[in-house]
Design a protein around this motif. Sequence first.
Motif, short mmCIF file in Angstrom:
data_model
loop_
_atom_site.label_atom_id
_atom_site.label_comp_id
_atom_site.label_asym_id
_atom_site.label_seq_id
_atom_site.Cartn_x
_atom_site.Cartn_y
_atom_site.Cartn_z
N ILE A 196 0.86 -1.20 0.00
CA ILE A 196 0.00 0.00 0.00
C ILE A 196 0.89 1.24 0.00
O ILE A 196 1.86 1.32 0.76
CB ILE A 196 -0.92 0.05 1.24
N GLN A 247 -9.18 -5.67 -0.45
CA GLN A 247 -8.44 -4.92 -1.46
C GLN A 247 -8.99 -5.11 -2.86
O GLN A 247 -9.08 -4.15 -3.65
CB GLN A 247 -6.95 -5.33 -1.42
N MET A 294 -7.04 -4.84 3.88
CA MET A 294 -6.48 -3.58 4.36
C MET A 294 -7.30 -3.08 5.55
O MET A 294 -8.38 -3.60 5.83
CB MET A 294 -6.53 -2.51 3.25
N THR A 327 -2.50 0.24 -4.29
CA THR A 327 -2.42 -1.04 -3.59
C THR A 327 -2.03 -2.16 -4.54
O THR A 327 -2.33 -2.13 -5.73
CB THR A 327 -3.77 -1.39 -2.93
#
Length: 230
Positions: free
Chosen positions: A141, A200, A189, A154
């Motif tokens: 990230i 994600q 995340m 990401t």
Amino acid sequence: MNMHLAWLIGTSVTVALFAAACAALTPPAPPAPAVTATATAVASAAVAAPAAGAQSALLPAAAPPFSTGEWTTDFTRRTIAWEDVISGGPPKDGIPAIDAPTFETIDAAATWLSDRDPVIVLEQNGDARAYPLAILIWHEIVNDVVGGKPVAVTFCPLCNASIVFDRTFGGQVLDFGTTGKLRNSDLIMYDRQTETWWQQFTGQGIVGQHAGEQLDFLASQVISFADFAV
């Protein structure tokens, strides 16, 4: 590794790369001569986003089958089955996100990136930036601001999903980190403001205050370093 990180954390180039999983992306437009605007064409993100305002239904509250002592997350709110969540190995933030990155020139990056190295390219308001997967594989990230827009770049190495999100959500700017957890072999995340957990690959809140809500995708593409550098 330290000199590689310096490209993302240590001088000034304005480029950003994004590898979209299962994406059919258009090639970049011809670059401008300046280093600060070398890639301006951005394809639509090839991730099927739910309709704006769409929310997933919450499941009945149930205690998770793992320790939650390091979290302030509201675990009574979830859209997923707990048995779908597994440990990825590292703990919370064991894979450290990069905050407020800075960049180096293309010539400097060429001393350690090969022509075929993939980069995620993102352009916002005339500001184009490239993020090498060679760095994202170690951090997953990047919290950045591109063209005045707060973004999260990401990358999940397990499913090869590169996705960019708008960090502005519900009137505040979120910062993202890694939970150390996986679901369907994909990175989970969390945002540091509410400690909501986010999938994600879909950008959906799955556990916590924003469970059932949706982050906004930003169009990006993955190309070779050579294509970005021309």
